[in-house]
Design an enzyme around this catalytic site. Structure first.
Site, PDB file in Angstrom:
ATOM      1  N   HIS A  14      -6.323  -7.286  -0.435  1.00  0.00           N
ATOM      2  CA  HIS A  14      -6.359  -5.957  -0.422  1.00  0.00           C
ATOM      3  C   HIS A  14      -5.599  -5.441  -1.796  1.00  0.00           C
ATOM      4  CE1 HIS A  14      -6.709  -6.720   3.659  1.00  0.00           C
ATOM      5  NE2 HIS A  14      -7.756  -5.840   3.598  1.00  0.00           N
ATOM      6  N   HIS A  72       0.850  -1.290   0.253  1.00  0.00           N
ATOM      7  CA  HIS A  72      -0.214   0.099  -0.024  1.00  0.00           C
ATOM      8  C   HIS A  72       0.919   1.313  -0.118  1.00  0.00           C
ATOM      9  CE1 HIS A  72      -3.701  -2.253   0.519  1.00  0.00           C
ATOM     10  NE2 HIS A  72      -3.025  -2.845   1.631  1.00  0.00           N
TER      11      HIS A  72
HETATM   12  C1  OKP Z   1      -2.972  -4.341   4.799  1.00  0.00           C
HETATM   13  B1  OKP Z   1      -2.743  -5.587   3.760  1.00  0.00           B
HETATM   14  C2  OKP Z   1     -10.242  -3.012   8.902  1.00  0.00           C
HETATM   15  C3  OKP Z   1      -9.718  -1.789   8.436  1.00  0.00           C
HETATM   16  C4  OKP Z   1      -8.353  -1.867   8.048  1.00  0.00           C
HETATM   17  C5  OKP Z   1      -6.362  -1.445   6.755  1.00  0.00           C
HETATM   18  C6  OKP Z   1      -6.445  -2.781   6.119  1.00  0.00           C
HETATM   19  C7  OKP Z   1      -5.011  -2.701   5.540  1.00  0.00           C
HETATM   20  C8  OKP Z   1      -4.511  -4.151   4.810  1.00  0.00           C
HETATM   21  N1  OKP Z   1     -11.607  -3.212   8.402  1.00  0.00           N
HETATM   22  N2  OKP Z   1      -7.814  -1.305   6.892  1.00  0.00           N
HETATM   23  O1  OKP Z   1      -2.920  -5.323   2.387  1.00  0.00           O
HETATM   24  O2  OKP Z   1      -3.016  -6.922   4.289  1.00  0.00           O
HETATM   25 ZN    ZN Z   2      -4.248  -7.363   2.831  1.00  0.00          ZN
END
Ligand code: OKP
Ligand code: ZN
Length: 329
Positions: free
Chosen positions: A192, A154
């Site tokens: 994600h 990210h």
């Molecule tokens: C990071 B990776 C939870 C909200 C959290 C951030 C997620 C980050 C994921 N419902 N938001 O891509 O695993």
């Molecule tokens: Zn993720």
């Protein structure tokens, strides 16, 4: 398979993240470390390639900020981890602001990615771990695994978010190109979308990026990863919540066919175990037994492959999921 890890990556220990109107226990916590290390027979510590490969991807003002943010946070009299709360969504530009809260907003896109005392060192050594595994592949290994943590996909050139500070896939792709590889394919199979990686490489000829992830209409990071962002060197394959292997496998076939057409001489896989059915923050329904065939399909391309760790928060299933995936290579 050679596996890389540096113990300084443990030092990033966020307590809480902010979303849905509340602070929640951080999902990306050091408890993930022992779960994954238990699944790896042995790990090698990377050597120190220095800051130069990081600065090929990341803005030097951003790197300076990451390095000093926690000290500035403490100097401002704050307890706990540094978190932003105001974001320049219109005309984000370098204003040379001094206040730590302004800098946090300048360089962050969410409130889920705290900076603590050990964050810079953990992110730095996570990047070195990735470069160590890359060097093994450039040195002739068919594949290698870097247990990168915190994750990276990210993070953009000058921003953090999504538990990510330095973009390991991007750092390794640039380093590989600098060492004579001519075309790098990044395959992102975390739950994600890898918005930072997409942003860094959009429009490039020498790097292609394919991502299979939860539809951003329903899932983080919301603003990136939609199918209509696919063009040229970018392929986004969003899938709905509830996706199981039956529905996932055809998307993987599409992504791998697309990658194969670009004839890469290196593949970087961003592996997230958060596609597993037990993941507490994600909503696909893959099983541990699906990861071996997933990896086997990637391996069947016969291209040297670097595997990087991204997400995966079901700690009880994490070791089995990582070892299932690696066994497919
Ligand atoms: C990071 B990776 C939870 C909200 C959290 C951030 C997620 C980050 C994921 N419902 N938001 O891509 O695993
Ligand atoms: Zn993720």
């Amino acid at each position: 398979m050679r596996c890389f890890w540096d113990d300084r990556q443990r030092g990033h220990a966020p307590l809480t993240e902010f979303f849905n109107g509340n602070l929640h226990p951080a999902a990306e916590h050091p408890g993930r470390v022992d779960a994954i290390l238990a699944a790896l027979r042995t790990t090698e510590a990377p050597s120190d390639a220095g800051i130069e490969p990081i600065l090929r991807v990341h803005d030097s003002g951003y790197v300076d900020f990451l390095h000093s943010a926690f000290t500035e946070w403490r100097s401002a009299g704050r307890d706990g981890d540094a978190l932003p709360y105001t974001f320049p969504v219109v005309e984000r530009r370098p204003l040379a602001l001094d206040r730590i809260d302004a800098k946090l907003g300048q360089y962050s896109f969410d409130t889920a990615t705290p900076i603590g005392e050990g964050t810079w060192a953990a992110a730095y050594w996570s990047a070195q771990t990735a470069i160590g595994a890359l060097d093994a592949v450039l040195g002739g290994e068919a594949n290698a695994f870097a247990f990168t943590r915190p994750p990276g996909h990210h993070a953009g050139s000058d921003y953090l978010g999504g538990y990510s500070y330095l973009n390991h896939a991007a750092i390794c792709a640039e380093a590989a190109l600098g060492s004579g590889r001519t075309k790098v394919a990044i395959l992102d199979v975390d739950y994600h979308h890898g918005n930072g990686t997409q942003d860094i490489f959009a429009g490039r000829e020498d790097v292609v990026f394919a991502s299979i992830h939860a539809d951003p209409s329903t899932d983080y990071p919301f603003f990136w990863g939609h199918a209509d962002e696919s063009r040229g060197n970018l392929l986004n394959l969003p899938l709905p919540r509830g996706t199981d292997w039956t529905d996932y496998a055809p998307a993987l076939t599409r992504a791998l066919d697309w990658i194969e057409r670009h004839e890469p001489d290196l593949i970087v896989v961003c592996y997230g175990a958060d596609t597993h059915e037990a993941d507490p923050i994600s909503f696909f329904r893959l099983k541990t037994s699906d990861y071996e065939p997933m990896a086997r399909r990637v391996a069947s391309l016969g291209v040297p492959t670097l595997i990087l760790m991204e997400g995966g928060y079901a700690v009880d299933a994490l070791g089995a999921n990582v070892s299932a995936f690696l066994s497919g290579f």
